[in-house]
Design a protein around this motif. Structure first.
Motif, PDB file in Angstrom:
ATOM      1  N   ALA A  93       7.223   6.814   2.970  1.00  0.00           N
ATOM      2  CA  ALA A  93       6.809   8.086   2.380  1.00  0.00           C
ATOM      3  C   ALA A  93       8.046   8.824   1.870  1.00  0.00           C
ATOM      4  CB  ALA A  93       6.055   8.932   3.398  1.00  0.00           C
ATOM      5  N   LEU A  94       7.985   9.241   0.619  1.00  0.00           N
ATOM      6  CA  LEU A  94       9.099   9.934  -0.025  1.00  0.00           C
ATOM      7  C   LEU A  94       8.631  11.291  -0.536  1.00  0.00           C
ATOM      8  CD1 LEU A  94      10.419   6.929  -2.150  1.00  0.00           C
ATOM      9  CD2 LEU A  94      11.370   7.788   0.007  1.00  0.00           C
ATOM     10  N   ILE A  99       4.442  16.205  -7.758  1.00  0.00           N
ATOM     11  CA  ILE A  99       3.734  14.935  -7.644  1.00  0.00           C
ATOM     12  C   ILE A  99       2.984  14.582  -8.919  1.00  0.00           C
ATOM     13  CG2 ILE A  99       1.586  15.796  -6.621  1.00  0.00           C
ATOM     14  CD1 ILE A  99       1.898  13.288  -4.675  1.00  0.00           C
ATOM     15  N   ASP A 100       2.484  15.582  -9.629  1.00  0.00           N
ATOM     16  CA  ASP A 100       1.751  15.292 -10.861  1.00  0.00           C
ATOM     17  C   ASP A 100       2.684  14.742 -11.934  1.00  0.00           C
ATOM     18  OD1 ASP A 100      -0.951  16.139 -10.041  1.00  0.00           O
ATOM     19  OD2 ASP A 100       0.017  18.095  -9.833  1.00  0.00           O
ATOM     20  N   VAL A 141       3.936   2.683  -0.958  1.00  0.00           N
ATOM     21  CA  VAL A 141       4.853   3.805  -0.962  1.00  0.00           C
ATOM     22  C   VAL A 141       4.010   5.054  -1.178  1.00  0.00           C
ATOM     23  CG1 VAL A 141       6.815   4.902  -2.107  1.00  0.00           C
ATOM     24  CG2 VAL A 141       6.721   2.393  -1.911  1.00  0.00           C
ATOM     25  N   GLU A 142       4.219   6.050  -0.334  1.00  0.00           N
ATOM     26  CA  GLU A 142       3.488   7.306  -0.440  1.00  0.00           C
ATOM     27  C   GLU A 142       4.421   8.369  -1.009  1.00  0.00           C
ATOM     28  OE1 GLU A 142       1.017  10.401   2.474  1.00  0.00           O
ATOM     29  OE2 GLU A 142       2.202   8.775   3.349  1.00  0.00           O
ATOM     30  N   LEU A 143       3.959   9.055  -2.020  1.00  0.00           N
ATOM     31  CA  LEU A 143       4.681  10.216  -2.545  1.00  0.00           C
ATOM     32  C   LEU A 143       4.041  11.456  -1.933  1.00  0.00           C
ATOM     33  CD1 LEU A 143       5.080   9.297  -6.319  1.00  0.00           C
ATOM     34  CD2 LEU A 143       6.603   8.774  -4.395  1.00  0.00           C
ATOM     35  N   VAL A 144       4.864  12.383  -1.460  1.00  0.00           N
ATOM     36  CA  VAL A 144       4.394  13.572  -0.783  1.00  0.00           C
ATOM     37  C   VAL A 144       4.986  14.814  -1.449  1.00  0.00           C
ATOM     38  CG1 VAL A 144       4.320  14.839   1.416  1.00  0.00           C
ATOM     39  CG2 VAL A 144       4.295  12.323   1.426  1.00  0.00           C
ATOM     40  N   MET A 145       4.112  15.753  -1.806  1.00  0.00           N
ATOM     41  CA  MET A 145       4.574  17.048  -2.295  1.00  0.00           C
ATOM     42  C   MET A 145       4.143  18.079  -1.276  1.00  0.00           C
ATOM     43  SD  MET A 145       4.026  19.021  -5.942  1.00  0.00           S
ATOM     44  CE  MET A 145       2.432  19.759  -5.624  1.00  0.00           C
ATOM     45  N   ASN A 146       5.123  18.649  -0.578  1.00  0.00           N
ATOM     46  CA  ASN A 146       4.832  19.648   0.454  1.00  0.00           C
ATOM     47  C   ASN A 146       4.487  20.973  -0.212  1.00  0.00           C
ATOM     48  OD1 ASN A 146       5.384  18.046   2.846  1.00  0.00           O
ATOM     49  ND2 ASN A 146       7.491  18.033   2.127  1.00  0.00           N
TER      50      ASN A 146
END
Length: 148
Positions: A93-94, A99-100, A141-146
């Motif tokens: 996870a990064l 994210i868009d 792979v997970e993309l994460v936008m907090n």
């Protein structure tokens, strides 16, 4: 000192994987961070006779490293065919700022995603935005936008 030292992923083509992970925002490895390891100590460590592994360390911003390993001997095979449910499978996870934008840019470059970005509906990360994609070998792979 951070608790996480490194995460290692076995890959089929080291150069292709370096290009892929640097396109996701991980730093390019310094020249001396791409090397070949072998020897009795390594064969004992990985329990493979006469092991030879090409390795690249990609720096992660907290001082940790993503270690990419291409086994030259013995030659590997893809055994993890259902990475989203096989026991022992992993994902990386990064964090991303947008994210868009990352989804649009990577999709346009041909990176396969499971879906467009989703908003987490429950749990401690509710409200954050996430998307799953696959690296060139199918590793998730997970993309994460907090957001919260």
């Amino acid at each position: 000192m951070p608790l996480l030292n490194h995460v290692g992923i076995t890959v089929s083509n080291l150069e292709r994987s370096i290009a892929f992970y640097t396109s996701l925002g991980l730093g390019a490895p310094p020249a001396d961070w791409i090397f070949t390891i072998q020897g009795h100590w390594l064969s004992q460590l990985v329990q493979e006779e006469d092991a030879v592994i090409r390795v690249a360390f990609l720096p992660i911003d907290d001082g940790s490293v993503l270690e990419l390993l291409e086994y030259q001997q013995p030659e590997g095979e893809k055994a993890n065919t259902r990475p989203n449910r096989d026991v022992g499978a992993m994902h990386l996870a990064l964090n991303v700022d947008n994210i868009d934008e990352a989804y649009q840019r990577l999709s346009a470059a041909g990176v396969p995603f499971n879906s467009e970005p989703q908003t987490v509906a429950m749990g401690p990360w509710a409200g954050n935005r996430v998307a799953y994609l696959s690296d060139p070998d199918g590793t998730p792979v997970e993309l994460v936008m907090n957001v919260v």
